[in-house]
Enzyme design. Structure first.
Site, PDB file in Angstrom:
ATOM      1  N   GLU A 167       1.465  -0.375  -5.058  1.00 30.67           N
ATOM      2  CA  GLU A 167       0.571   0.696  -5.483  1.00 30.67           C
ATOM      3  C   GLU A 167       1.396   1.937  -5.802  1.00 30.67           C
ATOM      4  O   GLU A 167       1.950   2.584  -4.900  1.00 30.67           O
ATOM      5  CB  GLU A 167      -0.447   1.030  -4.397  1.00 30.67           C
ATOM      6  N   ASP A 205       0.831  -1.193   0.000  1.00 35.69           N
ATOM      7  CA  ASP A 205       0.000   0.000   0.000  1.00 35.69           C
ATOM      8  C   ASP A 205       0.872   1.251   0.000  1.00 35.69           C
ATOM      9  O   ASP A 205       1.891   1.320   0.698  1.00 35.69           O
ATOM     10  CB  ASP A 205      -0.884  -0.020   1.235  1.00 35.69           C
TER      11      ASP A 205
END
Length: 623
Positions: free
Chosen positions: A270, A239
């Site tokens: 990400e 993340d």
């Protein structure tokens, strides 16, 4: 750090990152892991099914994920499941329980909104038993928002975000980037989205940014990832990876164990597009794959425009290389900012997933989330915010992974692996068709009226089940419509409006690799020889290997009477058969899938003459 000189990208959309108390951080790391010694006595030894399609079960609880692996993902050939962040997170005091609170971690223990640590472990075991890997959404760039006042969590962690103290982990104020030592801006805000220093050392919408240059912080993060691997987690979605310096990420991953399946964990990061140099998605490829946001955006452009353009879809469109791309139709952020196709787009959403699985670019994901009215809505949960069991019939969840056509296309995708796109056809507008070599063929009609066409499928002659609308059944029949492919590889097919047709396999007639017929020979002497067949063959989930041949003991060339081989020493499949002594026989190996489809190995029949007595071993490799 020097800032890139290209035009500054914009800040992430507010649907993704909210600067008030509604804060979230997206992106995460998926990777596999080996059990530490402490767990080796009780853990299940997993066997992967060989697929690569990821089912992203967004914020499903652990019990529901385990059941889905057992009943849907494993049988359909999904290679992995992506699960919600499996750590403790903040629980807001206003009782709203927004979905994004799981992206504000406060402890690295495994009691969370999705269930207890024991339930997490049981889920991983259930998925492994089904041949499905588990990839965890790993939130390691930050902790909870520094502007949060709640000190309550779902797992009971002791923390205070306003003082940057997280007792359960061992973080204090020195564990975070802070103005002016690292972030040049008062308030730790990112003012220049083209500055690598600010993007990676200031706070993403007030989320307390970890000082990942420090070895102590790196070790704590790696310890968390290794704990997940200890339960069998196989990979990580990282993340907010764009907000972690590449050297810091590399140092963290160097402390992470190998996976139980063998080799390094699968990591995809990400990295929202925007910026150049150190902030470009390509700059992160050294640490793993990247989530392909451009892929999702371009798919929407075509499925709301002209899908005939997809003939050249690939790296030339500005995508990262296929082997570094984790591709998607949408995810939890994108469906909320409406920049991609979503469940609200009906047939276009389904067709985009079918194209994604058929096209073969990158590692594909199938996204299954929950329905929402406002962008902050909680997943279905009890009064305390703990997520309740997924009920796909309730109307509250979008179980895209179960859609018949999409789920059956996972098997299509697995069968087409390694085959190039061929036999492209389009009508210049919103209907396309193509094959993947001679292994599989699909037609997609994104228009408002049916299309009837004689297509070159690339398939061998035979009758094939349309797996969008049915599946092969016993006795060579289909539970849905069937398509006949002629000797020239052509088939006349009608594709309904907003619909598709997909074929793969060998059809109901053996047209490739078939045995030459030969009568069962009479033994020249009495007696039996014990023949042990060893066949080396890698398979995907649901496939099994058999031996069939020209004598009754090997089924007289009848696939239904073939001898099943055991996979106990996979990838070597084995069986022991008594054959007539001093007798010449012919044989071949076949593969059957869960629907009864038969694939014959290619080439001429194998030939062997049994000895006069005793036992023999035949060591073969799939042709």
């Amino acid at each position: 750090m020097s800032a890139p000189t290209s035009p500054a990208p914009t800040a992430p959309p507010l649907a993704r990152r909210r600067a008030s108390t509604t804060l979230l951080a997206t992106g995460a790391l998926l990777a596999g892991a080996i059990l530490p010694v402490a767990f080796q006595g009780t853990a299940h030894a997993a066997t992967a099914n060989g697929g690569d399609v990821i089912a992203n079960l967004f914020e499903w609880n652990w019990k529901s994920v385990g059941q889905e692996c057992t009943t849907v993902l494993g049988p359909k050939g999904y290679g992995a499941v992506q699960v919600a962040p499996p750590g403790d997170s903040i629980r807001l005091s206003n009782g709203t329980h927004p979905w994004w609170d799981v992206y504000q971690p406060v402890g690295y223990d495994l009691n969370s909104r999705m269930g207890t640590e024991a339930q997490f472990a049981a889920m991983v075991t259930a998925c492994h038993n089904a041949g499905v890997k588990v990839y965890a959404d790993a939130v390691i760039n930050h902790t909870a928002g520094a502007n949060q006042t709640s000190t309550d969590s779902y797992g009971g962690a002791s923390f205070n975000p306003s003082t940057y103290t997280y007792a359960g982990i061992g973080y204090d104020r020195s564990s975070f980037h802070d103005y002016p030592a690292t972030c040049p801006n008062a308030g730790n805000t990112i003012n220049d989205w083209n500055s690598a220093q600010q993007v990676q050392e200031c706070q993403l919408v007030s989320l307390s940014d970890l000082y990942t240059e420090k070895d102590d912080v790196r070790s704590k993060i790696a310890g968390y990832l290794n704990k997940l691997e200890g339960y069998g987690v196989d990979g990580f979605r990282v993340d907010a990876a764009k907000h972690i310096a590449q050297a810091d990420m590399a140092a963290i991953l160097a402390k992470v164990d190998d996976t139980r399946w063998g080799g390094r964990p699968y990591v995809y990061q990400e990295v929202i597009p925007g910026g150049s140099g150190q902030l470009a998605p390509s700059a992160f490829e050294g640490n793993g794959s990247v989530l392909e946001f451009t892929y999702a955006h371009k798919l929407k452009d075509q499925f709301t425009g002209n899908i005939a353009n997809l003939r050249t879809f690939g790296q030339s469109w500005g995508l990262e290389p296929s082997d570094k791309s984790a591709v998607m139709v949408t995810n939890h952020d994108l469906e909320r900012d409406n920049s991609t196709l979503t469940y609200k787009d009906g047939s276009r959403y389904v067709l985009a997933h079918i194209f994604e699985l058929a096209w073969g670019y990158g590692t594909p994901q199938v996204y299954s989330g929950f329905r929402f009215t406002t962008n902050d809505d909680s997943p279905p949960a009890d009064a305390h915010g703990y997520v309740t069991d997924t009920d796909c019939s309730s109307g509250a969840w979008n179980c895209t992974d179960r859609d018949q056509g999409i789920a059956n296309m996972v098997g299509w995708h697995n069968a087409a692996k390694g085959q190039s796109v061929a036999n492209w056809w389009d009508n210049g507008n919103n209907a396309i068709a193509f094959s993947r070599g001679s292994a599989a063929w699909v037609a997609i009609n994104n228009s408002g009226s049916a299309v009837t066409q004689t297509f070159s499928t690339g398939l061998a002659a035979g009758t094939y089940c349309d797996v969008i609308h049915g599946a092969p059944a016993s006795g060579g029949t289909c539970s849905g419509p069937a398509v006949t492919v002629g000797s020239s590889g052509q088939a006349t097919v009608t594709v309904g409006a907003g619909d598709s047709v997909a074929l793969y396999g060998k059809g109901t007639s053996c047209t490739s690799g078939c045995p030459t017929t030969s009568p069962a020979p009479s033994p020249t002497t009495s007696g039996t020889v014990t023949e042990t067949f060893h066949e080396t063959k890698t398979t995907v989930w649901g496939q099994n290997v058999y031996v069939v041949g020209s004598i009754p003991a090997l089924g007289n060339w009848d696939p239904n009477a073939a001898v099943a081989l055991s996979s106990a020493s996979y990838p070597v499949w084995s069986a022991t058969v008594g054959t007539p002594a001093n007798t010449r026989f012919e044989y071949k190996y076949i593969v059957k899938d869960g629907s009864g489809n038969v694939t014959w190995e290619s080439g001429a029949n194998r030939v062997h003459t049994a000895a006069a007595s005793g036992s023999e071993t035949l060591d073969d490799t799939w042709k």
